[in-house]
Design a protein around this motif. Structure first.
Motif, PDB file in Angstrom:
ATOM      1  N   VAL A  82       0.831  -1.206   0.000  1.00 24.57           N
ATOM      2  CA  VAL A  82       0.000   0.000   0.000  1.00 24.57           C
ATOM      3  C   VAL A  82       0.870   1.263   0.000  1.00 24.57           C
ATOM      4  O   VAL A  82       0.672   2.155  -0.828  1.00 24.57           O
ATOM      5  N   GLY A  83       1.812   1.341   0.922  1.00 21.30           N
ATOM      6  CA  GLY A  83       2.633   2.551   1.050  1.00 21.30           C
ATOM      7  C   GLY A  83       3.492   2.815  -0.171  1.00 21.30           C
ATOM      8  O   GLY A  83       3.468   3.909  -0.750  1.00 21.30           O
ATOM      9  N   ILE A  84       4.248   1.804  -0.582  1.00 22.62           N
ATOM     10  CA  ILE A  84       5.141   1.980  -1.726  1.00 22.62           C
ATOM     11  C   ILE A  84       4.328   2.055  -3.020  1.00 22.62           C
ATOM     12  O   ILE A  84       4.682   2.792  -3.943  1.00 22.62           O
ATOM     13  N   GLY A  85       3.227   1.318  -3.084  1.00 20.25           N
ATOM     14  CA  GLY A  85       2.355   1.405  -4.258  1.00 20.25           C
ATOM     15  C   GLY A  85       1.807   2.807  -4.446  1.00 20.25           C
ATOM     16  O   GLY A  85       1.793   3.343  -5.557  1.00 20.25           O
ATOM     17  N   LEU A  86       1.370   3.427  -3.352  1.00 22.46           N
ATOM     18  CA  LEU A  86       0.853   4.795  -3.429  1.00 22.46           C
ATOM     19  C   LEU A  86       1.973   5.767  -3.779  1.00 22.46           C
ATOM     20  O   LEU A  86       1.772   6.694  -4.567  1.00 22.46           O
ATOM     21  N   LEU A  87       3.155   5.552  -3.219  1.00 21.53           N
ATOM     22  CA  LEU A  87       4.312   6.388  -3.549  1.00 21.53           C
ATOM     23  C   LEU A  87       4.580   6.346  -5.050  1.00 21.53           C
ATOM     24  O   LEU A  87       4.739   7.385  -5.695  1.00 21.53           O
ATOM     25  N   VAL A  88       4.633   5.149  -5.610  1.00 20.11           N
ATOM     26  CA  VAL A  88       4.902   4.991  -7.046  1.00 20.11           C
ATOM     27  C   VAL A  88       3.793   5.642  -7.870  1.00 20.11           C
ATOM     28  O   VAL A  88       4.064   6.319  -8.868  1.00 20.11           O
ATOM     29  N   LEU A  89       2.555   5.467  -7.456  1.00 21.03           N
ATOM     30  CA  LEU A  89       1.436   6.068  -8.179  1.00 21.03           C
ATOM     31  C   LEU A  89       1.518   7.598  -8.152  1.00 21.03           C
ATOM     32  O   LEU A  89       1.207   8.258  -9.149  1.00 21.03           O
ATOM     33  N   CYS A  90       1.958   8.164  -7.039  1.00 12.70           N
ATOM     34  CA  CYS A  90       2.153   9.621  -6.962  1.00 12.70           C
ATOM     35  C   CYS A  90       3.194  10.083  -7.972  1.00 12.70           C
ATOM     36  O   CYS A  90       2.999  11.081  -8.677  1.00 12.70           O
ATOM     37  N   VAL A  91       4.298   9.359  -8.052  1.00 18.50           N
ATOM     38  CA  VAL A  91       5.375   9.723  -8.975  1.00 18.50           C
ATOM     39  C   VAL A  91       4.907   9.573 -10.424  1.00 18.50           C
ATOM     40  O   VAL A  91       5.170  10.442 -11.269  1.00 18.50           O
ATOM     41  N   VAL A  92       4.195   8.487 -10.715  1.00 14.26           N
ATOM     42  CA  VAL A  92       3.674   8.272 -12.070  1.00 14.26           C
ATOM     43  C   VAL A  92       2.693   9.380 -12.438  1.00 14.26           C
ATOM     44  O   VAL A  92       2.748   9.945 -13.540  1.00 14.26           O
ATOM     45  N   ALA A  93       1.790   9.718 -11.531  1.00 17.31           N
ATOM     46  CA  ALA A  93       0.810  10.779 -11.788  1.00 17.31           C
ATOM     47  C   ALA A  93       1.513  12.109 -12.032  1.00 17.31           C
ATOM     48  O   ALA A  93       1.138  12.855 -12.938  1.00 17.31           O
ATOM     49  N   ALA A  94       2.535  12.406 -11.243  1.00 18.34           N
ATOM     50  CA  ALA A  94       3.279  13.657 -11.427  1.00 18.34           C
ATOM     51  C   ALA A  94       3.922  13.706 -12.802  1.00 18.34           C
ATOM     52  O   ALA A  94       3.956  14.755 -13.447  1.00 18.34           O
ATOM     53  N   GLY A  95       4.403  12.576 -13.274  1.00 12.19           N
ATOM     54  CA  GLY A  95       4.997  12.512 -14.607  1.00 12.19           C
ATOM     55  C   GLY A  95       3.995  12.634 -15.735  1.00 12.19           C
ATOM     56  O   GLY A  95       4.354  12.962 -16.867  1.00 12.19           O
ATOM     57  N   MET A  96       2.727  12.401 -15.450  1.00 14.66           N
ATOM     58  CA  MET A  96       1.681  12.444 -16.474  1.00 14.66           C
ATOM     59  C   MET A  96       0.958  13.787 -16.530  1.00 14.66           C
ATOM     60  O   MET A  96       0.012  13.947 -17.296  1.00 14.66           O
ATOM     61  N   LEU A  97       1.385  14.767 -15.749  1.00  7.99           N
ATOM     62  CA  LEU A  97       0.634  16.015 -15.625  1.00  7.99           C
ATOM     63  C   LEU A  97       0.681  16.916 -16.860  1.00  7.99           C
ATOM     64  O   LEU A  97       0.032  17.955 -16.876  1.00  7.99           O
ATOM     65  N   LYS A  98       1.399  16.533 -17.891  1.00 13.40           N
ATOM     66  CA  LYS A  98       1.382  17.322 -19.132  1.00 13.40           C
ATOM     67  C   LYS A  98       0.093  17.103 -19.907  1.00 13.40           C
ATOM     68  O   LYS A  98      -0.247  17.881 -20.778  1.00 13.40           O
ATOM     69  N   ARG A  99      -0.611  16.020 -19.579  1.00 12.46           N
ATOM     70  CA  ARG A  99      -1.862  15.690 -20.265  1.00 12.46           C
ATOM     71  C   ARG A  99      -2.999  15.644 -19.250  1.00 12.46           C
ATOM     72  O   ARG A  99      -2.782  15.342 -18.082  1.00 12.46           O
ATOM     73  N   PRO A 100      -4.215  15.890 -19.700  1.00 15.52           N
ATOM     74  CA  PRO A 100      -5.360  15.865 -18.786  1.00 15.52           C
ATOM     75  C   PRO A 100      -5.519  14.550 -18.025  1.00 15.52           C
ATOM     76  O   PRO A 100      -5.965  14.554 -16.881  1.00 15.52           O
ATOM     77  N   VAL A 101      -5.128  13.426 -18.614  1.00 11.42           N
ATOM     78  CA  VAL A 101      -5.273  12.143 -17.924  1.00 11.42           C
ATOM     79  C   VAL A 101      -4.448  12.107 -16.638  1.00 11.42           C
ATOM     80  O   VAL A 101      -4.801  11.425 -15.684  1.00 11.42           O
ATOM     81  N   GLY A 102      -3.385  12.882 -16.587  1.00  9.28           N
ATOM     82  CA  GLY A 102      -2.574  12.954 -15.376  1.00  9.28           C
ATOM     83  C   GLY A 102      -3.354  13.492 -14.190  1.00  9.28           C
ATOM     84  O   GLY A 102      -3.139  13.084 -13.046  1.00  9.28           O
ATOM     85  N   TYR A 103      -4.287  14.385 -14.468  1.00  6.78           N
ATOM     86  CA  TYR A 103      -5.105  14.963 -13.397  1.00  6.78           C
ATOM     87  C   TYR A 103      -6.169  13.979 -12.924  1.00  6.78           C
ATOM     88  O   TYR A 103      -6.576  14.009 -11.767  1.00  6.78           O
ATOM     89  N   ILE A 104      -6.586  13.093 -13.808  1.00  4.18           N
ATOM     90  CA  ILE A 104      -7.499  12.019 -13.401  1.00  4.18           C
ATOM     91  C   ILE A 104      -6.755  11.054 -12.490  1.00  4.18           C
ATOM     92  O   ILE A 104      -7.245  10.682 -11.421  1.00  4.18           O
ATOM     93  N   VAL A 105      -5.550  10.664 -12.898  1.00  8.41           N
ATOM     94  CA  VAL A 105      -4.737   9.757 -12.074  1.00  8.41           C
ATOM     95  C   VAL A 105      -4.412  10.426 -10.738  1.00  8.41           C
ATOM     96  O   VAL A 105      -4.498   9.797  -9.679  1.00  8.41           O
ATOM     97  N   GLY A 106      -4.075  11.712 -10.764  1.00  5.90           N
ATOM     98  CA  GLY A 106      -3.790  12.441  -9.532  1.00  5.90           C
ATOM     99  C   GLY A 106      -4.994  12.492  -8.607  1.00  5.90           C
ATOM    100  O   GLY A 106      -4.858  12.404  -7.383  1.00  5.90           O
ATOM    101  N   SER A 107      -6.174  12.600  -9.182  1.00  9.02           N
ATOM    102  CA  SER A 107      -7.392  12.611  -8.371  1.00  9.02           C
ATOM    103  C   SER A 107      -7.667  11.239  -7.769  1.00  9.02           C
ATOM    104  O   SER A 107      -8.118  11.138  -6.623  1.00  9.02           O
ATOM    105  N   VAL A 108      -7.361  10.192  -8.514  1.00  8.53           N
ATOM    106  CA  VAL A 108      -7.493   8.827  -7.977  1.00  8.53           C
ATOM    107  C   VAL A 108      -6.522   8.644  -6.812  1.00  8.53           C
ATOM    108  O   VAL A 108      -6.861   8.026  -5.806  1.00  8.53           O
TER     109      VAL A 108
END
Length: 114
Positions: free
Chosen positions: A46-72
């Motif tokens: 859970v902890g490391i999975g969420l950490l990785v998801l945060c980093v992935v979402a931050a990398g996707m913020l150039k596109r609108p889908v990144g904000y969906i992932v960030g909201s998840v």
């Protein structure tokens, strides 16, 4: 469908929130194990999975889908409160920062382009 334009300020502020959240997500792992009595495998997943998801979402913020992932990520951060109750509070704080970052960046950049 609503037009969602990604601005540089949104990327910067969103990435800042997700970066801070990634640190907190990583730190909930030892807390969940030592204080919460959570099984180490579950806490790490859970902890490391969420950490990785945060980093992935931050990398996707150039596109609108990144904000969906960030909201998840925000919803999942609040849900980690079931493992570490303090995360209910911290998750809500990060969700509020996430929403504020998007709104403030759009308003500021909208005002400067007029």
């Amino acid at each position: 469908m609503m037009d969602f334009e990604v601005t540089p300020g949104m990327r910067r502020l969103g990435a800042s929130v997700l970066g801070m959240e990634a640190i907190v997500a990583g730190l909930i792992t030892p807390v969940a194990i030592s204080v919460g009595g959570v099984e180490p495998g579950l806490a790490v997943a859970v902890g490391i999975g969420l950490l990785v998801l945060c980093v992935v979402a931050a990398g996707m913020l150039k596109r609108p889908v990144g904000y969906i992932v960030g909201s998840v990520v925000q919803v999942l951060a609040i849900a980690t409160g079931f493992l570490v109750p303090t995360m209910f509070f911290l998750g809500v704080i990060f969700a509020a920062l996430w929403i504020t970052a998007i709104i403030v960046a759009r308003r500021v950049e909208g005002a400067t382009t007029r």
